[in-house]
Design a protein around this motif. Structure first.
Motif, mmCIF file in Angstrom:
data_model
loop_
_atom_site.group_PDB
_atom_site.id
_atom_site.type_symbol
_atom_site.label_atom_id
_atom_site.label_comp_id
_atom_site.label_asym_id
_atom_site.label_seq_id
_atom_site.Cartn_x
_atom_site.Cartn_y
_atom_site.Cartn_z
ATOM 1 N N TYR A 26 0.877 -1.169 -0.084
ATOM 2 C CA TYR A 26 -0.105 -0.219 -0.039
ATOM 3 C C TYR A 26 0.878 1.410 0.058
ATOM 4 C CZ TYR A 26 -3.138 3.869 1.891
ATOM 5 O OH TYR A 26 -3.690 4.945 2.063
ATOM 6 N N THR A 27 0.577 2.248 -1.007
ATOM 7 C CA THR A 27 1.313 3.264 -1.173
ATOM 8 C C THR A 27 0.725 4.689 -0.824
ATOM 9 O OG1 THR A 27 0.923 3.463 -3.563
ATOM 10 C CG2 THR A 27 3.172 2.148 -2.767
ATOM 11 N N GLY A 28 -0.510 4.501 -0.556
ATOM 12 C CA GLY A 28 -1.330 5.760 -0.031
ATOM 13 C C GLY A 28 -0.742 6.667 1.081
ATOM 14 N N SER A 29 -1.635 7.800 1.332
ATOM 15 C CA SER A 29 -1.034 8.567 2.165
ATOM 16 C C SER A 29 -1.527 8.408 3.743
ATOM 17 C CB SER A 29 -1.725 10.198 1.845
ATOM 18 O OG SER A 29 -3.042 9.848 2.001
ATOM 19 N N GLY A 30 -2.433 7.458 3.797
ATOM 20 C CA GLY A 30 -2.745 7.187 5.120
ATOM 21 C C GLY A 30 -1.971 6.119 5.618
ATOM 22 N N TYR B 39 -4.886 0.926 4.273
ATOM 23 C CA TYR B 39 -5.978 0.632 3.253
ATOM 24 C C TYR B 39 -6.838 -0.182 3.874
ATOM 25 C CZ TYR B 39 -8.235 0.656 -1.326
ATOM 26 O OH TYR B 39 -9.377 0.419 -2.287
ATOM 27 N N LYS C 55 0.280 0.335 5.689
ATOM 28 C CA LYS C 55 1.527 0.754 4.858
ATOM 29 C C LYS C 55 2.709 0.133 5.115
ATOM 30 C CE LYS C 55 2.762 5.135 2.840
ATOM 31 N NZ LYS C 55 2.672 6.565 2.800
#
Length: 197
Positions: A49-53, A56, A97
């Protein structure tokens, strides 16, 4: 699969990159495929997972979304998906993450082949994927060719006809019955993939 548009597949050759970006956002990497029985192959990916939070929520890795095409052009759909031995074939899970997951897809796949011509996995399309363990002997594996005796010199051999060729790098993809789903992607009732001749 997290969230993806079926028409936005990324095609990867095994001669170059083996990782790809999935909408959602995730970064996937093929770890390889290996034979685990006379008629089964397991293909593994690392999904990060590479998102900001930090997490996911509700990632999916459905078996039914993963398919392998054999050299004889038959299609095989994955029957099972596991993460750390846990069956997630039809389940959602949260991906932190800091902790990428290793996803294993199990497919029934003919024992005589030592590669997958095309592998559709988590929005990536990978070509010419080798199978560790190779073909299983005695299960239809190719046998050495027996040399044929030469034709007598007095009789000329008939003219050879050129074989039909198939370009494995060109496919027609047809999707039908597509509707927008709650996650913002598309769900299609039928997909057909045929090599161009």
């Amino acid at each position: 699969m997290k969230k993806f548009l079926p028409l936005a597949f990324l095609t990867l050759s095994m001669a170059c990159a083996q990782s790809w970006t999935v909408e959602g956002p995730f970064r996937d990497e093929l770890l390889g495929c290996q034979r685990v029985g006379s008629g089964q192959v397991q293909c593994s990916i690392k999904s990060t997972y590479t998102g900001s939070g930090p997490t996911y929520y509700g990632a999916t890795y459905y078996a039914r979304d993963t398919a392998a095409y054999a050299p004889d052009r038959r299609r095989f759909i994955a029957s099972r998906t596991t993460i750390d031995g846990r069956d997630v074939t039809n389940a959602t899970l949260n991906v932190a993450k800091a902790n990428p997951v290793t996803v294993v897809y199990t497919l029934d796949y003919p024992a005589q082949f030592d590669k997958i011509t095309m592998l559709f996995v988590d929005s990536g399309i990978l070509k010419e994927v080798p199978i560790k363990g190779g073909p299983i002997k005695g299960q239809g594996a190719a046998q050495p060719a027996t040399p044929k005796p030469a034709a007598p010199a007095a009789q000329p051999a008939p003219a050879a006809q050129p074989p039909a060729t198939i370009n494995l790098n060109a496919f027609d993809i047809s999707l039908t019955g597509c509707t927008l789903n709650a996650k913002g992607g598309y769900t299609c009732t039928k997909a057909e993939i045929n090599p161009k001749r």
